[in-house]
Design a protein around this motif. Structure first.
Motif, PDB file in Angstrom:
ATOM      1  N   PHE A   1       0.878  -1.209   0.028  1.00 35.37           N
ATOM      2  CA  PHE A   1       0.203   0.173   0.063  1.00 35.37           C
ATOM      3  C   PHE A   1       1.044   1.106   0.034  1.00 35.37           C
ATOM      4  O   PHE A   1       1.958   1.158   0.497  1.00 35.37           O
ATOM      5  N   ALA A   2       0.411   2.575  -0.265  1.00 35.44           N
ATOM      6  CA  ALA A   2       1.040   3.427  -0.434  1.00 35.44           C
ATOM      7  C   ALA A   2       1.236   4.158   0.802  1.00 35.44           C
ATOM      8  O   ALA A   2       0.327   4.277   1.541  1.00 35.44           O
ATOM      9  N   GLU A   3       2.603   4.536   1.139  1.00 30.48           N
ATOM     10  CA  GLU A   3       2.654   5.149   2.453  1.00 30.48           C
ATOM     11  C   GLU A   3       2.650   6.576   2.471  1.00 30.48           C
ATOM     12  O   GLU A   3       2.473   7.311   3.426  1.00 30.48           O
ATOM     13  N   LYS A   4       2.674   7.059   1.090  1.00 28.16           N
ATOM     14  CA  LYS A   4       2.328   8.440   1.008  1.00 28.16           C
ATOM     15  C   LYS A   4       1.579   8.895  -0.383  1.00 28.16           C
ATOM     16  O   LYS A   4       1.333   8.005  -0.960  1.00 28.16           O
ATOM     17  N   ALA A   5       0.958   9.946  -0.087  1.00 24.93           N
ATOM     18  CA  ALA A   5       0.249  10.216  -1.331  1.00 24.93           C
ATOM     19  C   ALA A   5       1.228  10.786  -2.494  1.00 24.93           C
ATOM     20  O   ALA A   5       2.377  11.196  -2.171  1.00 24.93           O
ATOM     21  N   GLY A   6       0.882  11.020  -3.700  1.00 29.54           N
ATOM     22  CA  GLY A   6       1.661  11.257  -4.759  1.00 29.54           C
ATOM     23  C   GLY A   6       1.177  10.597  -6.265  1.00 29.54           C
ATOM     24  O   GLY A   6       0.162  10.052  -6.325  1.00 29.54           O
ATOM     25  N   ALA A   7       2.314  10.606  -7.178  1.00 29.68           N
ATOM     26  CA  ALA A   7       1.977   9.921  -8.330  1.00 29.68           C
ATOM     27  C   ALA A   7       2.629   8.577  -8.497  1.00 29.68           C
ATOM     28  O   ALA A   7       4.125   8.791  -8.564  1.00 29.68           O
TER      29      ALA A   7
END
Ligand SMILES: [Zn+2]
Length: 314
Positions: free
Chosen positions: A246-252
């Motif tokens: 899963f993504a640990e941070k928002a972004g692209a």
């Protein structure tokens, strides 16, 4: 032969129909039933089955003299025919999910009547196959899905020749799916999940088209199929074998990896960039050695979004 499974009228437009192909010997129950487009945005499923119907119609017409249909094939390429036109997953008028309307009824809402007609047409087939995709944001390896399979279904799943066979338990919550309704009938039931929603992925579609033709050969529906020796082994994966990142941070999130490749533990599979500065803010690595079975294709992320899934070999 193409017939209309169900004709429906609409208040302010022309009526509409759900096409159903019945190809091969007319007597007895179908040898195989294939259903696509229960979800209108799952275009891979519609494309594969409409191409397969065209191919089998050509076989019947004598285009391939070495091939012969020994049993009838029933193909419904696009159940949610209006959703396909409007690119929506659900039934456009009332936003219902047709795959939550089974077993359906003859007198209820339109989607209940559709569900009833699909089940009636398909339930007596020896082999029943329902095609889906993942969501429009996520791509999955073309795979066979089994739900609480019998030993026979587990063995038959290998006849598709696809690398991944995923075993799941039936949901105790969603009892209104087509698969659930099929299960009470004699015969064998399978789901194929192919790629990503909202698009036609030609590689995946051609792969699954070939796998369906070999499958029809192996189950004795289509005589004369030259079965190519598959070099790839078939792997059975249960739910515990799947590792998700899963993504640990928002972004692209961007990745040039292909589903269906074997990856090493710690291998870099993609990057999360800051959408504005362009800095790499996270390297996404594989948690285990295994088969890359799913990957996010929509780049824009919230923290906690699913990025990828790797299945470890048993
Ligand atoms: Zn679906």
């Amino acid at each position: 032969m193409i017939r209309n499974l169900l004709c429906m009228t609409a208040p302010v437009r022309e009526g509409f129909e759900i096409p159903c192909h019945e190809i091969g010997p007319a007597s007895g129950h179908p040898g195989v039933a294939l259903v696509g487009g229960l979800h209108g945005d799952e275009i891979n499923s519609v494309f594969i089955l409409s191409r397969l119907a065209d191919f089998l119609n050509s076989v019947e017409a004598g285009t391939y003299p070495e091939l012969k249909l020994k049993k009838r094939a029933l193909i419904i390429p696009a159940v949610n025919v209006l959703g396909v036109n409007l690119r929506t997953r659900t039934w456009p008028f009332d936003k219902t999910d047709i795959n939550r309307m089974f077993p359906g009824s003859t007198i209820g809402e339109t989607t209940q009547r559709i569900a009833y007609a699909v089940l009636e047409a398909t339930k007596r087939a020896d082999y029943r196959i329902d095609l889906h995709t993942a969501s429009t944001d996520f791509e999955e390896i073309p795979q066979v899905r089994l739900y609480d399979p019998t030993d026979q279904e587990r063995a038959t799943a290998a006849l598709f020749g696809l690398t991944a066979v995923m075993e799941r338990t039936m949901s105790p919550v969603f009892t209104t799916t087509l698969m659930h309704s099929w299960k009470v009938w004699p015969g064998q039931s399978f789901i194929l999940r192919v790629g990503q929603g909202g698009t036609v992925q030609l590689d995946h579609c051609q792969r699954v088209f070939r796998s369906l033709v070999s499958f029809l050969g192996r189950i004795g529906v289509l005589e004369g199929v030259q079965i190519a020796a598959e070099d790839e082994e078939v792997c059975y994966f249960d739910k515990q074998s799947g590792f998700r990142v899963f993504a640990e941070k928002a972004g692209a999130f961007v990745s040039d990896r292909q589903v269906g490749r074997w990856v090493r533990q710690g291998q870099e599979l993609g990057y999360i960039y800051d959408s504005f500065s362009g800095n790499v803010i996270e390297k996404v690595i594989s948690p285990v050695a295994g088969l890359l079975t799913g990957i996010r294709r929509h780049p824009l992320l919230f923290e906690g979004d699913l990025l990828l899934r790797v299945n470890r070999k048993a």
